[in-house]
Write a protein that holds these residues in place. Structure first.
Motif, PDB file in Angstrom:
ATOM      1  N   THR A  68       0.865  -1.627   0.118  1.00 18.46           N
ATOM      2  CA  THR A  68      -0.453   0.055   0.201  1.00 18.46           C
ATOM      3  C   THR A  68       1.016   1.359   0.423  1.00 18.46           C
ATOM      4  O   THR A  68       0.125   2.306  -0.407  1.00 18.46           O
ATOM      5  N   SER A  69       1.920   1.075   0.868  1.00 16.87           N
ATOM      6  CA  SER A  69       2.657   1.920   0.751  1.00 16.87           C
ATOM      7  C   SER A  69       3.407   2.792  -0.695  1.00 16.87           C
ATOM      8  O   SER A  69       3.021   3.580  -1.266  1.00 16.87           O
ATOM      9  N   PHE A  70       3.863   1.317  -1.230  1.00 17.03           N
ATOM     10  CA  PHE A  70       4.889   1.853  -2.604  1.00 17.03           C
ATOM     11  C   PHE A  70       3.111   2.145  -3.463  1.00 17.03           C
ATOM     12  O   PHE A  70       3.512   2.839  -4.492  1.00 17.03           O
ATOM     13  N   VAL A  71       2.504   1.918  -3.883  1.00 17.08           N
ATOM     14  CA  VAL A  71       1.080   2.050  -4.297  1.00 17.08           C
ATOM     15  C   VAL A  71       1.300   3.667  -4.466  1.00 17.08           C
ATOM     16  O   VAL A  71       0.598   4.289  -4.647  1.00 17.08           O
ATOM     17  N   THR A  72       0.914   4.607  -3.361  1.00 16.94           N
ATOM     18  CA  THR A  72       1.000   5.754  -2.592  1.00 16.94           C
ATOM     19  C   THR A  72       1.591   6.543  -3.222  1.00 16.94           C
ATOM     20  O   THR A  72       1.207   7.458  -3.741  1.00 16.94           O
ATOM     21  N   ASP A  73       3.156   6.120  -2.810  1.00  9.93           N
ATOM     22  CA  ASP A  73       3.968   6.611  -3.275  1.00  9.93           C
ATOM     23  C   ASP A  73       4.093   6.562  -4.825  1.00  9.93           C
ATOM     24  O   ASP A  73       4.174   7.866  -4.923  1.00  9.93           O
ATOM     25  N   HIS A  74       3.330   5.840  -5.394  1.00 10.30           N
ATOM     26  CA  HIS A  74       3.546   5.849  -6.851  1.00 10.30           C
ATOM     27  C   HIS A  74       2.327   5.891  -7.583  1.00 10.30           C
ATOM     28  O   HIS A  74       2.104   5.206  -8.402  1.00 10.30           O
ATOM     29  N   LEU A  75       1.489   6.439  -7.089  1.00 11.55           N
ATOM     30  CA  LEU A  75       0.009   5.973  -7.538  1.00 11.55           C
ATOM     31  C   LEU A  75      -0.407   6.759  -8.193  1.00 11.55           C
ATOM     32  O   LEU A  75       0.368   8.239  -8.895  1.00 11.55           O
ATOM     33  N   GLU A  76      -0.304   6.424  -9.915  1.00 11.79           N
ATOM     34  CA  GLU A  76      -0.921   7.462 -10.985  1.00 11.79           C
ATOM     35  C   GLU A  76      -2.140   7.236 -10.995  1.00 11.79           C
ATOM     36  O   GLU A  76      -3.215   7.100 -10.141  1.00 11.79           O
ATOM     37  N   LYS A  77      -2.930   8.474 -11.574  1.00 15.75           N
ATOM     38  CA  LYS A  77      -4.207   8.627 -11.781  1.00 15.75           C
ATOM     39  C   LYS A  77      -5.220   7.472 -11.900  1.00 15.75           C
ATOM     40  O   LYS A  77      -5.447   7.611 -12.865  1.00 15.75           O
ATOM     41  N   ASN A  78      -6.243   7.480 -10.829  1.00 13.07           N
ATOM     42  CA  ASN A  78      -7.257   6.171 -11.459  1.00 13.07           C
ATOM     43  C   ASN A  78      -7.075   5.187 -11.259  1.00 13.07           C
ATOM     44  O   ASN A  78      -7.180   4.036 -11.984  1.00 13.07           O
ATOM     45  N   ILE A  79      -5.570   4.730 -10.944  1.00  9.21           N
ATOM     46  CA  ILE A  79      -4.963   3.412 -10.926  1.00  9.21           C
ATOM     47  C   ILE A  79      -5.182   2.460 -10.085  1.00  9.21           C
ATOM     48  O   ILE A  79      -5.493   3.113  -9.165  1.00  9.21           O
ATOM     49  N   ARG A  80      -5.967   1.077 -10.716  1.00  5.98           N
ATOM     50  CA  ARG A  80      -6.019  -0.070  -9.811  1.00  5.98           C
ATOM     51  C   ARG A  80      -4.782  -1.024  -9.838  1.00  5.98           C
ATOM     52  O   ARG A  80      -4.665  -1.465 -11.265  1.00  5.98           O
ATOM     53  N   VAL A  81      -4.282  -1.136  -8.676  1.00 14.39           N
ATOM     54  CA  VAL A  81      -3.529  -2.352  -8.126  1.00 14.39           C
ATOM     55  C   VAL A  81      -4.224  -3.479  -7.992  1.00 14.39           C
ATOM     56  O   VAL A  81      -4.298  -3.037  -7.094  1.00 14.39           O
ATOM     57  N   THR A  82      -3.293  -4.931  -8.619  1.00 11.07           N
ATOM     58  CA  THR A  82      -4.155  -6.359  -8.300  1.00 11.07           C
ATOM     59  C   THR A  82      -3.348  -6.356  -8.422  1.00 11.07           C
ATOM     60  O   THR A  82      -3.108  -7.463  -9.246  1.00 11.07           O
ATOM     61  N   LEU A  83      -2.917  -7.525  -7.158  1.00  9.93           N
ATOM     62  CA  LEU A  83      -2.120  -9.075  -7.393  1.00  9.93           C
ATOM     63  C   LEU A  83      -2.502 -10.384  -7.391  1.00  9.93           C
ATOM     64  O   LEU A  83      -3.725 -10.883  -6.143  1.00  9.93           O
ATOM     65  N   ILE A  84      -2.632 -11.218  -7.740  1.00  9.39           N
ATOM     66  CA  ILE A  84      -3.424 -12.141  -8.080  1.00  9.39           C
ATOM     67  C   ILE A  84      -2.799 -13.293  -8.624  1.00  9.39           C
ATOM     68  O   ILE A  84      -0.924 -13.808  -9.035  1.00  9.39           O
ATOM     69  N   ASP A  85      -2.351 -14.606  -7.175  1.00  7.94           N
ATOM     70  CA  ASP A  85      -1.485 -15.393  -7.405  1.00  7.94           C
ATOM     71  C   ASP A  85      -1.846 -16.216  -8.559  1.00  7.94           C
ATOM     72  O   ASP A  85      -2.743 -16.214  -9.333  1.00  7.94           O
ATOM     73  N   ARG A  86      -0.752 -17.726  -8.934  1.00  6.98           N
ATOM     74  CA  ARG A  86      -0.963 -18.367 -10.233  1.00  6.98           C
ATOM     75  C   ARG A  86      -2.830 -19.150 -10.673  1.00  6.98           C
ATOM     76  O   ARG A  86      -3.067 -19.426 -10.725  1.00  6.98           O
ATOM     77  N   LYS A  87      -3.367 -18.927  -9.027  1.00  7.55           N
ATOM     78  CA  LYS A  87      -4.114 -19.909  -9.404  1.00  7.55           C
ATOM     79  C   LYS A  87      -5.397 -18.930  -9.494  1.00  7.55           C
ATOM     80  O   LYS A  87      -6.789 -19.984  -9.299  1.00  7.55           O
ATOM     81  N   GLY A  88      -5.504 -17.658  -9.531  1.00  4.10           N
ATOM     82  CA  GLY A  88      -6.124 -16.607  -9.137  1.00  4.10           C
ATOM     83  C   GLY A  88      -6.687 -15.841  -8.320  1.00  4.10           C
ATOM     84  O   GLY A  88      -7.564 -15.134  -8.598  1.00  4.10           O
ATOM     85  N   ASN A  89      -6.580 -16.228  -7.837  1.00  3.54           N
ATOM     86  CA  ASN A  89      -6.584 -15.991  -6.194  1.00  3.54           C
ATOM     87  C   ASN A  89      -5.785 -14.595  -5.795  1.00  3.54           C
ATOM     88  O   ASN A  89      -4.967 -13.767  -5.705  1.00  3.54           O
TER      89      ASN A  89
END
Length: 470
Positions: A68-89
């Protein structure tokens, strides 16, 4: 029914093709521009994913606070960031924190592409979680076994960013109208020339006059030049045809006149013999001899006419063979020895013995025989006839001359005309048909040569002519 001209059909066809080309160019360029901007945006998001991956490696994959700290520091306008494992979770999302209620992402197009190719994108897809349309860009990191996916919502800003540049449309339209103008000018000239040619063809077919204003001036281009030359050539052929018709009529009249004289003589002598039973045997014999002489003249005339007709018909009807001119002239000298002796004339044959020519033997014989007979008939008593020849590359150059009285200058230009006589009465007395020198000229032309005639300063007539070599 209205029928388009060739020029209009050509104009419409070319413009239709160029219009199709312009439309294809605009569509292609639009898609190309749009794809370029999509690829650029995707590349930016991919770079963002890789930077975030480096940060994740330093602070830990499951460290929610660090992510969250990284996304906050490097937030682009309206960007949504999602991390997904290889099983889709989903195990991180910067907008939704209740991961248990987020559905499995294994069936998302960008997820499938990333697992297969290392990265994936979806241009416009509605999010099942947020019920909004996004532009997705996903990057797979196989060593760590997870995918970082970034997304931008499809709003006015993104739509405008992905919109293709419209300048090429104006360029295509300007080029289209310029070509339309240039093509119109060209087709207009082409149509005018074609119309004039059509008018020419119609008037020529209906034997109407071509001296009209519409057929005088043509466009200053290649087609106009060709059309103008065609009309000039046709007019020249028309004039030639008229001249030929005049010559044919004159020739027919001359032939009829020449035939009439011996036929009338023969008829007159025979009529006298039939209607005068008291004629002496000597008188009858004298009349029969005159009839025979006229029949010989008639035969000679018909033979000369036949030769000229064969020459007019062309070479396919005349056989060619190898002819020794020396032997041919020697034969003529023997045949004319008696009339030469009677007039105390001398035939000085100075031809080389190796003159070989491929041609028609009858015509070659006619050349030298007619020149000899003409000199015997008109050169005068006690004159000398001389014949010489020299080789010059591909032709033999002949000189035939006498030291007689020559002819008047006014006759030199017409001496080769058919039935032309210097002295008609004297010519008939000598048995001439008026065709001899015409046969000479045409036979020489047939053998690829030329002939000229002139008076000698010392007196006499000179013929210079050429014949093609073997």
């Amino acid at each position: 029914m209205f029928k388009l001209s060739v020029g209009h059909r050509l104009y419409i066809s070319v413009m239709a093709l160029f219009l199709i080309y312009t439309a294809c160019f605009i569509i292609f360029q639009h898609n190309r521009e749009k794809q370029y901007k999509i690829d650029t945006l995707n590349q930016e998001l991919q770079d963002y994913n890789r930077h975030m991956h480096e940060a994740v490696l330093k602070k830990g994959i499951r460290n929610e606070q660090a992510l969250t700290s990284f996304v906050t520091d490097h937030l682009e306008k309206n960007i949504r960031v999602t991390l997904i494992d290889r099983k889709g979770n989903v195990f991180y999302d910067n907008e939704i924190k209740n991961y248990a209620h987020i559905g499995n992402h294994a069936n998302r197009p960008e997820f499938i592409q990333a697992i297969k190719n290392g990265q994936g994108q979806t241009l416009e897809r509605k999010s099942s979680t947020l019920s909004r349309e996004y532009f997705y860009s996903a990057t797979y990191f196989p060593k760590e076994g997870y995918i970082i996916r970034t997304a931008l919502p499809y709003n006015d800003y993104l739509t405008q960013s992905l919109q293709a540049d419209q300048h090429y449309i104006w360029f295509a339209l300007i080029a289209f109208f310029l070509l339309t103008f240039v093509l119109y000018r060209f087709i207009r000239q082409l149509a005018r020339n074609i119309t004039q040619l059509r008018t020419f063809a119609w008037r020529a077919d209906h034997n109407e006059s071509l001296d009209i204003e519409e057929l005088i001036n043509f466009e200053d281009d290649e087609l106009g030049e060709i059309a103008e030359r065609l009309i000039k050539l046709y007019k020249r052929l028309q004039n030639t045809r008229k001249e030929q018709d005049i010559l044919k009529r004159e020739l027919t009249q001359n032939i009829a006149h020449e035939l009439k004289t011996p036929v009338a003589s023969i008829q007159g002598y025979l009529e006298t013999i039939i209607n005068t039973p008291n004629l002496t045997e000597q008188t009858q014999k004298q009349f029969m001899e005159r009839c025979y002489a006229q029949s010989v003249r008639l035969t000679t005339l018909l033979q000369d006419i036949s030769i000229l007709n064969r020459l007019d018909d062309g070479s396919p009807y005349l056989k060619r063979e190898t002819v020794n001119i020396g032997l041919l002239v020697k034969q003529i000298g023997e045949e004319t020895a008696l009339p030469l002796q009677e007039k105390h004339m001398t035939f000085n044959n100075m031809l080389p013995e190796d003159i070989i020519i491929t041609g028609n033997k009858t015509l070659l014989y006619s050349i030298f025989r007619n020149l000899t007979d003409n000199a015997i008939a008109y050169a005068g008593q006690g004159t000398t006839i001389t014949l010489k020849a020299t080789r010059a590359e591909t032709v033999w150059q002949f000189t035939f001359f006498d030291n007689g009285i020559g002819i008047g200058k006014e006759h030199l230009d017409r001496i080769f005309e058919r039935f032309y006589r210097l002295d008609k009465g004297r010519s008939r007395e000598n048995g001439g048909t008026g065709l001899g020198l015409s046969i000479v000229k045409n036979a020489i032309i047939f053998h690829g040569g030329t002939i000229q005639v002139c008076n000698l300063p010392t007196g006499g007539l000179r013929f210079d002519f050429t014949l093609a070599c073997l």
